[in-house]
Motif scaffolding. Structure first.
Motif, mmCIF file in Angstrom:
data_model
loop_
_atom_site.group_PDB
_atom_site.id
_atom_site.type_symbol
_atom_site.label_atom_id
_atom_site.label_comp_id
_atom_site.label_asym_id
_atom_site.label_seq_id
_atom_site.Cartn_x
_atom_site.Cartn_y
_atom_site.Cartn_z
ATOM 1 N N GLU A 11 21.424 16.069 -40.742
ATOM 2 C CA GLU A 11 22.793 15.690 -40.098
ATOM 3 C C GLU A 11 24.131 16.245 -40.827
ATOM 4 O O GLU A 11 25.267 16.125 -40.655
ATOM 5 C CB GLU A 11 22.840 14.045 -40.722
ATOM 6 N N SER A 43 26.314 19.837 -41.713
ATOM 7 C CA SER A 43 26.674 21.136 -41.245
ATOM 8 C C SER A 43 26.153 22.361 -42.005
ATOM 9 O O SER A 43 25.661 22.058 -43.372
ATOM 10 C CB SER A 43 28.208 21.070 -41.070
ATOM 11 N N GLN A 44 25.978 23.512 -41.679
ATOM 12 C CA GLN A 44 25.580 24.731 -42.352
ATOM 13 C C GLN A 44 26.530 24.753 -43.557
ATOM 14 O O GLN A 44 26.032 25.243 -44.689
ATOM 15 C CB GLN A 44 25.519 25.939 -41.418
ATOM 16 N N THR A 45 27.829 24.591 -43.455
ATOM 17 C CA THR A 45 28.674 24.625 -44.628
ATOM 18 C C THR A 45 28.523 23.570 -45.651
ATOM 19 O O THR A 45 28.503 23.939 -47.034
ATOM 20 C CB THR A 45 30.056 24.623 -43.997
ATOM 21 N N GLU A 46 27.903 22.390 -45.186
ATOM 22 C CA GLU A 46 27.595 21.480 -46.217
ATOM 23 C C GLU A 46 26.332 21.653 -47.011
ATOM 24 O O GLU A 46 26.257 21.385 -48.089
ATOM 25 C CB GLU A 46 27.355 19.969 -45.489
ATOM 26 N N THR A 59 23.979 30.697 -43.559
ATOM 27 C CA THR A 59 23.000 29.456 -43.742
ATOM 28 C C THR A 59 22.382 29.736 -44.906
ATOM 29 O O THR A 59 22.385 30.586 -45.381
ATOM 30 C CB THR A 59 21.883 29.505 -42.589
#
Length: 561
Positions: free
Chosen positions: A471, A473-476, A499
């Motif tokens: 759930e 994002s790649q930034t998260e 990533t």
């Protein structure tokens, strides 16, 4: 070393050799020998005798003499052994006057037996030595031997003390020999030193025969010899190791301005340069990290942060907190304290494991540091508006003023000195008692709200930590990697590392450090952190999938579903 084993030995040979080998002044040896021989003679011949020992350098022996004073008549029986009456002296054919002093040599050596017999025949009734002579030759030889051995030991101890006293605050290398109640006894060659338990690094272990490099903490003069106290835990060991590894520090071009250390865990040093063309941090790191790695290896893996020193305390503190990024700094000069505000995702990094990073930064800079995240600061501000705004006569503008003066809640008002409150612009001195009374009532309301807020924060933390990786994002995901901040994520993204997998799979550390511009050291940290994150993420994904599978199975369906 030859020692006087019999009364007829020539002491010149012994004295010359000891003086040469042990560095003891010959005259000091002779004076000590004479004093000891006098003491031994008085014990043997009688304490009341006026005896004196003198060393004869031509014969190489210690000669013994007794002084006898001529008196009109002997009246003191105790001093009779040191006196002769005028009449008795005249009978012996001596031309003397009262007050004259007669000096007789006491012959005690075997080779002087003829002189001793002649003396006893002529002056035996005066000296009364015949029964005392026997055995003193052996006592004299033993005394000389003991004196020379003791003086040699004392000189060796003094030489060792003087040598290591001058080496205090230096690094020495030795061999671990034995262990005494947890202390390590280290053989330094000419002397033994002790590495006390309190000066050892908790995670370091040694066995007999291991090499030990340590800092000379102190040199104490003890009765059994000098005690050299070593340290492996001192922060000075860190700075001295850098002096040895970095020529620019030894030459004074680069200066270690401050250092802080938690032995076995982490250390920080702040460096500056006297030469504008020399980068102090780069000089300490060395080519491909060779210099700092040499120090890390000697400290058995202790992590070391090298930060640039800055005259501006705020800049210095921000550098000391690296690799965490700081958004804002609020300085309290009066209390020599700073409040540091960091992005939410940088808070744990700034504080460090068990508070280590901020603790070391505080030691390094000498400032009291308080770290808060941006969301926490907003929360504190909102809480202050509610808590302080509930007090009588406190409007929105006064809340701003009180907050700027360090008041964060009603409790601060209740416990403040009324005189200090009266000096704050906008506070009516006449209303201070009512304000503090209301503040005391507000405290219980505040405590209840703070407890509720803490519970909500903890629930939110747990919920966020257990969000399903799919759930995010790649930034998260990148933001959850230890040591990662918004700026770093942006740098990596522009360089093509979008990533966590991009980071973990990069084999070229030089490229990872150079292309985004984060540097080789941080690149190494980020790659390691990304690898660790992927391991933990896989565990969490498996755990959450198992929970979801259990909740969606028929057995888990509620009745009637």
């Amino acid at each position: 070393m030859p020692t006087p084993a019999n009364p007829n030995i020539n002491l010149n040979l012994v004295l010359d050799q000891v003086a040469k080998d042990k560095g003891i002044d010959r005259s000091v040896l002779i004076a000590t020998l004479e004093d000891a021989m006098t003491t031994a003679a008085k014990k043997h011949f009688g304490q009341e005798r006026n005896l004196e020992a003198k060393y004869d350098p031509e014969k190489g022996v210690v000669e013994l003499f007794q002084a006898i004073t001529v008196v009109e008549q002997i009246t003191d029986p105790v001093q009779a052994v040191n006196q002769i009456s005028l009449d008795e002296a005249h009978k012996k054919g001596m031309e003397v006057e009262p007050g004259d002093e007669l000096v007789f040599q006491i012959f005690y050596r075997d080779e002087d037996a003829a002189e001793a017999k002649a003396q006893d025949d002529q002056y035996g009734d005066i000296l009364r030595l015949k029964t005392f002579r026997r055995g003193f030759g052996r006592i004299a030889a033993q005394t000389a031997k003991q004196v020379i051995l003791q003086r040699t030991r004392d000189a060796e101890r003094e030489n060792v003390f003087n040598e290591y006293r001058d080496r205090k605050n230096e690094i020495v290398t030795g061999i671990a020999r034995r262990f005494e109640r947890g202390n390590i006894i280290v053989d330094l060659g000419r002397a033994e030193a002790v590495l006390p338990v309190r000066e050892q690094v908790p995670r370091e272990t040694y066995r007999a025969g291991d090499r030990v490099q340590a800092y000379v903490l102190d040199v104490l003069r003890e009765s059994k010899g000098p005690q050299i106290v070593l340290s492996r835990a001192s922060v000075n060991l860190l700075t001295k190791l850098f002096e040895m590894e970095v020529p620019e520090i030894a030459e004074g071009i680069v200066v270690i301005e401050a250092a802080a250390r938690e032995p076995g865990g982490r250390a920080k040093i702040a460096v500056s340069s006297r030469d504008a063309d020399v980068d102090p941090v780069g000089a300490c790191v060395g080519m491909k990290g060779s210099r700092v790695q040499a120090v890390v290896q000697e400290l058995r893996g202790e992590k070391i942060d090298i930060v640039p020193y800055d005259e501006d305390p705020a800049r210095f503190v921000c550098a000391a907190l690296a690799p965490a990024e700081v958004s804002r700094v609020i300085i309290d000069e009066a209390n020599h304290a700073m409040e540091l505000i960091v992005p939410d995702d940088q808070l744990s990094l700034a504080i460090g494991r068990r508070g280590q990073n901020v603790r070391l930064a505080a030691q390094l800079t000498g400032w009291k540091l308080d770290i808060n995240s941006e969301s926490r600061v907003r929360e504190m501000r909102e809480f202050a508006n509610r808590s302080l705004g509930a007090l009588p006569g406190v409007n929105e503008m006064l809340v701003e003023t009180l907050y700027a003066h360090g008041f964060r809640r009603a409790k601060d008002i209740a416990e403040a000195n009324p005189e200090m409150l009266s000096q704050i612009p906008g506070v009516d001195p006449a209303r201070i008692p009512a304000m503090q009374e209301e503040a005391r009532k507000q405290m219980s309301v505040d405590d209840a709200e703070l407890s509720r807020m803490e519970r909500e924060r903890e629930q939110a933390r747990q919920a966020e930590a257990r969000r399903h990786p799919d759930e995010l994002s790649q930034t998260e995901r990148l933001a959850r990697v230890r040591g990662m901040g918004e700026k770093t994520i942006e740098q990596l993204s522009l360089a093509g590392y979008k990533t966590v997998e991009d980071l973990a799979n990069e084999k070229d550390l030089a490229k990872l450090g150079d292309v985004p511009g984060v540097g080789i050291k941080k690149a190494r940290q980020l790659k390691s952190a990304a690898e660790n994150y992927l391991v933990e993420e896989a565990k969490l994904r498996a755990e959450l999938n198992a929970e979801r599978g259990a909740s969606s199975s028929p057995a888990a369906q509620p009745a009637g579903a």
